[in-house]
Design an enzyme around this catalytic site. Structure first.
Site, short mmCIF file in Angstrom:
data_model
loop_
_atom_site.label_atom_id
_atom_site.label_comp_id
_atom_site.label_asym_id
_atom_site.label_seq_id
_atom_site.Cartn_x
_atom_site.Cartn_y
_atom_site.Cartn_z
N LYS A 22 42.36 35.21 32.94
CA LYS A 22 42.02 35.06 34.36
C LYS A 22 40.56 35.49 34.56
CE LYS A 22 44.63 36.09 38.58
NZ LYS A 22 45.47 37.15 39.17
O1 G3P Z 1 47.72 36.68 43.36
C1 G3P Z 1 46.68 37.41 43.91
C2 G3P Z 1 47.25 38.58 44.60
O2 G3P Z 1 47.58 39.60 43.70
C3 G3P Z 1 46.40 39.10 45.69
O3 G3P Z 1 47.29 39.38 46.70
O4 G3P Z 1 48.08 40.44 48.72
O5 G3P Z 1 46.27 41.54 47.34
O6 G3P Z 1 45.78 39.50 48.67
P1 G3P Z 1 46.81 40.27 47.93
#
Ligand code: G3P
Length: 217
Positions: free
Chosen positions: A83
Site C-alpha cells: 500500500k
Molecule cells: O481504509 C482506510 C481506513 O482505514 C480509513 O478509515 O475511518 O480512519 O477514515 P477512517
C-alpha cells in the site's frame, strides 16, 4: 462485490473469515498502532489466515525508500498488496512494483484525477476515502461514482476499493455504484445483518413454535 476487512485485529478477521465474509484485509499505520503488534509479525499472521490480498502500507516518503520497504513487505507472503500513498513518490513506487508483478494498493485517494494517475501507474487497487470526504462536507460517494465512470470509459483494470467506510449505507451505496471492493471495520460488516423486522419476526416465530409443543431435534 468483494469484502475486505479494515483492521489488524486477528480475532476479528478470523471470526468473519470463518463466515466466508473476508475476501482480503487492509491495514495502515494507524491500524497497526491500534493492534499494538509488530507490523511484520501481525501481517504474516493475517496472510496465513486469509487467502485474498492483504494490504500492508509503506511509511517512507521518498520513492527509493518506499520501493525498498515495499519489497520487504512483499516478502512476507505472496498475497501481500503493497500500500502506497497517492503522492508522486507513491506513484513511482506503484509503477516500479507493479512492473515487477507485485499487487499495489494506492491509498489516500481524494479525487478522480488522482485515481486516473494510480490506474496509469498500474495500481491493482485504488482506495478512495469516503468517510474522510464526508467529514469535510463533501460527498465521498460522488467520488466513487466518478471514478467508476472514468475507469469504465477507458477500460482501466484497477479495482475500486471503497475505503474509509463508516456506515452500512456506505456499503449499500458502494454496491449500487459498482465499487469492486469495500473495505470496512469489522463492526460495520457485522451490522450489515441487522434489521429490526428480522428480530421481531423471529421473536414471533419462536413464540408460535413454542405453542406447538413440537421439536425438530
Ligand atoms: O481504509 C482506510 C481506513 O482505514 C480509513 O478509515 O475511518 O480512519 O477514515 P477512517
Amino acid at each position: 462485490m468483494k469484502f475486505f476487512v479494515d483492521t489488524a485485529e486477528i480475532d476479528a478477521i478470523a471470526e468473519l473469515n470463518d463466515l466466508g465474509m473476508v475476501d482480503g484485509v487492509t491495514t495502515n499505520p494507524s491500524l497497526i498502532l491500534k493492534s499494538g503488534r509488530d507490523i511484520l509479525e501481525v501481517t504474516k499472521e493475517i496472510c496465513d489466515l486469509v487467502d485474498g490480498p492483504v494490504s500492508a502500507e509503506v511509511v517512507a516518503t521518498e520513492a527509493e525508500d518506499m520501493i525498498a520497504e515495499g519489497r520487504k513487505l512483499a516478502k512476507i507472503a505472496p498475497n501481500i498488496a503493497v500500500k502506497v500513498p497517492l503522492t508522486w513518490a507513491g506513484l513511482k513506487t506503484c509503477k516500479t512494483l507493479s512492473d515487477e508483478g507485485q499487487m499495489v494498493n494506492v491509498t489516500l485517494c481524494f479525487s478522480t484525477n488522482q485515481a486516473i494517475l494510480a490506474a496509469k501507474a498500474g495500481a491493482t487497487f485504488i482506495s478512495p476515502f469516503i468517510g474522510r470526504l464526508d467529514d469535510i462536507n463533501l460527498d465521498g460517494m460522488d467520488l466513487i461514482a466518478d471514478i467508476r465512470q472514468v475507469y469504465d470509459n477507458y477500460g482501466f483494470e484497477t479495482e475500486i476499493l471503497a475505503a474509509s467506510i463508516r456506515t452500512v449505507n456506505h456499503v449499500t451505496d458502494s454496491a449500487r455504484i459498482g465499487a469492486d471492493v469495500i473495505t470496512a471495520p469489522p463492526a460495520v460488516i457485522k451490522k450489515l445483518a441487522d434489521h429490526p423486522l428480522t428480530d421481531k419476526g423471529l421473536e414471533t416465530f419462536l413464540a408460535d413454535w413454542a405453542k406447538t409443543g413440537q421439536k425438530i431435534l
